[in-house]
Design a protein around this motif. Structure first.
Motif, PDB file in Angstrom:
ATOM      1  N   LEU A 155       0.738  -1.169   0.080  1.00 41.09           N
ATOM      2  CA  LEU A 155      -0.034   0.120  -0.082  1.00 41.09           C
ATOM      3  C   LEU A 155       0.976   1.122   0.161  1.00 41.09           C
ATOM      4  CD1 LEU A 155      -2.509  -0.819   2.942  1.00 41.09           C
ATOM      5  CD2 LEU A 155      -2.658  -1.461   0.310  1.00 41.09           C
ATOM      6  N   ALA A 156       0.397   2.465  -0.613  1.00 39.43           N
ATOM      7  CA  ALA A 156       1.088   3.527  -0.387  1.00 39.43           C
ATOM      8  C   ALA A 156       0.215   4.860  -0.709  1.00 39.43           C
ATOM      9  CB  ALA A 156       2.130   3.667  -1.726  1.00 39.43           C
ATOM     10  N   VAL A 157       0.460   5.896  -0.170  1.00 41.23           N
ATOM     11  CA  VAL A 157      -0.254   7.198  -0.330  1.00 41.23           C
ATOM     12  C   VAL A 157       0.539   8.028  -1.171  1.00 41.23           C
ATOM     13  CG1 VAL A 157      -1.530   8.898   1.127  1.00 41.23           C
ATOM     14  CG2 VAL A 157      -1.509   6.580   1.935  1.00 41.23           C
ATOM     15  N   GLY A 158      -0.277   8.734  -2.120  1.00 38.49           N
ATOM     16  CA  GLY A 158       0.458   9.841  -2.805  1.00 38.49           C
ATOM     17  C   GLY A 158      -0.598  10.239  -3.849  1.00 38.49           C
ATOM     18  N   ASP A 159      -0.265  11.511  -4.522  1.00 38.05           N
ATOM     19  CA  ASP A 159      -1.122  11.801  -5.518  1.00 38.05           C
ATOM     20  C   ASP A 159      -0.938  11.168  -6.935  1.00 38.05           C
ATOM     21  OD1 ASP A 159      -2.867  13.377  -7.101  1.00 38.05           O
ATOM     22  OD2 ASP A 159      -1.511  15.244  -7.084  1.00 38.05           O
ATOM     23  N   VAL A 160      -1.513  10.045  -6.964  1.00 36.13           N
ATOM     24  CA  VAL A 160      -1.438   9.195  -8.285  1.00 36.13           C
ATOM     25  C   VAL A 160      -1.984   9.578  -9.488  1.00 36.13           C
ATOM     26  CG1 VAL A 160      -3.315   7.444  -7.611  1.00 36.13           C
ATOM     27  CG2 VAL A 160      -1.033   6.683  -9.059  1.00 36.13           C
ATOM     28  N   ASP A 161      -3.250  10.315  -9.185  1.00 36.88           N
ATOM     29  CA  ASP A 161      -3.770  10.870 -10.343  1.00 36.88           C
ATOM     30  C   ASP A 161      -3.664  12.332 -10.759  1.00 36.88           C
ATOM     31  OD1 ASP A 161      -5.336  11.991  -8.345  1.00 36.88           O
ATOM     32  OD2 ASP A 161      -7.251  10.958  -8.658  1.00 36.88           O
ATOM     33  N   ILE A 209       5.760  -0.953  -5.181  1.00 38.08           N
ATOM     34  CA  ILE A 209       5.063  -0.032  -5.543  1.00 38.08           C
ATOM     35  C   ILE A 209       5.767   1.329  -5.289  1.00 38.08           C
ATOM     36  CG2 ILE A 209       3.990   0.365  -3.397  1.00 38.08           C
ATOM     37  CD1 ILE A 209       1.299   0.872  -4.475  1.00 38.08           C
ATOM     38  N   TYR A 210       5.428   2.434  -6.214  1.00 43.84           N
ATOM     39  CA  TYR A 210       6.121   3.666  -6.019  1.00 43.84           C
ATOM     40  C   TYR A 210       5.191   4.759  -6.811  1.00 43.84           C
ATOM     41  CZ  TYR A 210       9.501   7.581  -6.684  1.00 43.84           C
ATOM     42  OH  TYR A 210       9.904   8.794  -6.697  1.00 43.84           O
ATOM     43  N   ILE A 211       5.085   5.821  -6.108  1.00 44.41           N
ATOM     44  CA  ILE A 211       4.122   6.879  -6.621  1.00 44.41           C
ATOM     45  C   ILE A 211       5.250   8.094  -6.821  1.00 44.41           C
ATOM     46  CG2 ILE A 211       2.320   8.628  -6.460  1.00 44.41           C
ATOM     47  CD1 ILE A 211       1.281   6.222  -4.507  1.00 44.41           C
ATOM     48  N   ALA A 219       4.929  15.185 -13.992  1.00 40.90           N
ATOM     49  CA  ALA A 219       3.582  14.645 -13.499  1.00 40.90           C
ATOM     50  C   ALA A 219       3.974  13.153 -12.793  1.00 40.90           C
ATOM     51  CB  ALA A 219       2.611  14.218 -14.619  1.00 40.90           C
ATOM     52  N   ASN A 220       3.176  12.762 -11.985  1.00 42.27           N
ATOM     53  CA  ASN A 220       3.208  11.423 -10.997  1.00 42.27           C
ATOM     54  C   ASN A 220       2.948  10.324 -12.069  1.00 42.27           C
ATOM     55  OD1 ASN A 220       4.422  12.680  -8.774  1.00 42.27           O
ATOM     56  ND2 ASN A 220       2.580  12.854  -7.710  1.00 42.27           N
TER      57      ASN A 220
END
Length: 407
Positions: A155-161, A209-211, A219-220
């Motif tokens: 799991l990861a938290v980030g601004d993926v979109d 996983i990486y964001i 852009a991410n």
């Protein structure tokens, strides 16, 4: 092939917990929970798999009615160690949570306190977030995020979109899904609404996983295993950038000194669940040319990028698992020495680790390592990166010892 026993770095081993309250430890995360400037260590677990022999057949105790539930109550599935001193505190008293490798830390409710997010393993469907109380030593509140998928690995938290707000991104191996949730305005709602969920890919059973901005376009992007996902004109596209690599851990950073980030992979489950011994390698996002740094490793399931040597450049750390098969688990640091070549040094031998993290544990300005084993023998350990004077003293002692042996 990389040989065992290359030159060492003089790290000092420290046992944090030789007998943690859970078998099969899943995740290891670090953050300062107490506000004293020292990173504390958060650990989750799935629980041991005890067996009994009945009529010459091995039976999993956890699958037995009543007895399985009673055994599950003997273990703790999320806990943390307070730095310094390593006093252990339980995050939850709930039993049989089966928390796998999929965990991360983030302030979900915006109260200034870091919360824990953790997903379950095989045959289980839940992702939870544990809300940190005012005193982290008290029990944390468990809240359900989703039970839509199964067997979460990462799991990861980030601004993926790239909408300016962070999302919770997850990899579900059993459901072969890459997905993310927009964090609700009220994250205490259980479960999070289905209309907050976006499935990026429903045909990719991966880990790692990486964001972040991988290719430098501002852009991410989302890295999931050996796939790179981009959101273009409202649609997600998938680019496979590496072939022939088993299940991988993923890290991104400038490891060759060219001022641009590279993608680093380690085959964390090979050869145990892979097709060949584990490798470590890096890829330039602009060409995706493959560069193998090391091979012949046993399940290097810990992968971190940090400046271990203090020269201002990022090094690659990998740590091997034991799994009851590898008698000499070894942990390495690979440093770039120019022209894409790397020099290897040994951090530790003989103690397995899994999902280890690179962090300055003791506040001396040097990067240390903390991790825990997976199975069969649960333990939590740290390896402290000594100051230069300590290294010189160790080298002098080693030299004196070798000289005495030849006299």
């Amino acid at each position: 092939m990389l040989s065992k026993g290359v030159s060492g770095m003089g790290f000092h081993h420290q046992t944090i917990d030789a007998d943690p309250p859970c078998g099969r430890l899943g995740s290891c995360e670090v953050t300062d929970l107490t506000g004293n400037g020292r990173p504390d260590v958060v650990v989750t677990g799935m629980g041991a798999v005890p067996t009994i022999s009945i009529a010459d057949k091995e039976i999993n105790v956890r699958k037995l009615p009543v007895l399985g539930e009673l055994y599950a109550r003997t273990e703790t599935y999320a806990f943390w160690y307070e730095n310094p001193g390593w006093e252990r505190h339980d995050i939850t008293s709930e039993s049989n949570l089966h928390l796998d490798v999929g965990a991360t830390l983030y302030d979900i409710d915006g109260d200034g306190r870091t919360d824990l997010l953790a997903g379950q393993g095989y045959a289980h469907n839940d992702v939870y977030w544990f809300q940190q109380p005012a005193d982290p030593r008290d029990e944390w509140t468990k809240r359900l995020v989703t039970d839509r998928f199964q067997k979460y690995h990462d799991l990861a938290v980030g601004d993926v979109d790239n909408d300016g707000a962070p999302e919770l991104v997850g990899l579900s191996q059993r459901s072969a899904s890459v997905f993310y949730y927009d964090i609700p305005d009220d994250p205490t709602v259980e479960p999070w609404p289905d209309d907050h969920c976006t499935v990026v890919d429903d045909d990719n059973a991966v880990e790692g996983i990486y964001i972040g901005d991988v290719d430098g376009d501002g852009a991410n992007e989302l890295l999931a295993g050996t796939s790179l996902y981009r959101l273009e004109d409202g649609r997600w596209t998938r680019e496979q950038f590496a072939a022939g690599w088993d299940d991988v851990r993923v890290a991104v950073g400038d490891v060759d000194g060219d001022g641009r980030p590279e993608v680093v992979l380690s085959e964390g489950d090979s050869p145990k669940y892979g097709t060949h011994p584990g490798r470590v390698g890096w890829f330039d996002p602009h060409t995706w040319e493959e560069h193998v740094v090391a091979e012949g490793l046993y399940c290097p399931h810990s992968l971190q990028l940090a400046d271990f040597t203090g020269d201002g450049t990022q090094d690659i750390f990998v740590g091997e698992m034991g799994l009851g098969e590898n008698d000499l688990p070894t942990h390495y640091v690979f440093s770039h020495v120019g022209d894409g070549k790397f020099e290897s040094q040994t951090v530790s031998q003989g103690i397995p680790t899994h999902e280890a993290k690179a962090v300055d544990l003791d506040g001396d300005g040097r990067v240390d390592v903390v991790g825990k084993s997976y199975e069969p023998n649960a333990r939590v350990d740290a390896w402290l990166n000594p100051v230069e004077a300590d290294v010189e003293e160790t080298e002098r002692a080693d030299s004196t010892s070798r000289q005495s042996a030849t006299d």
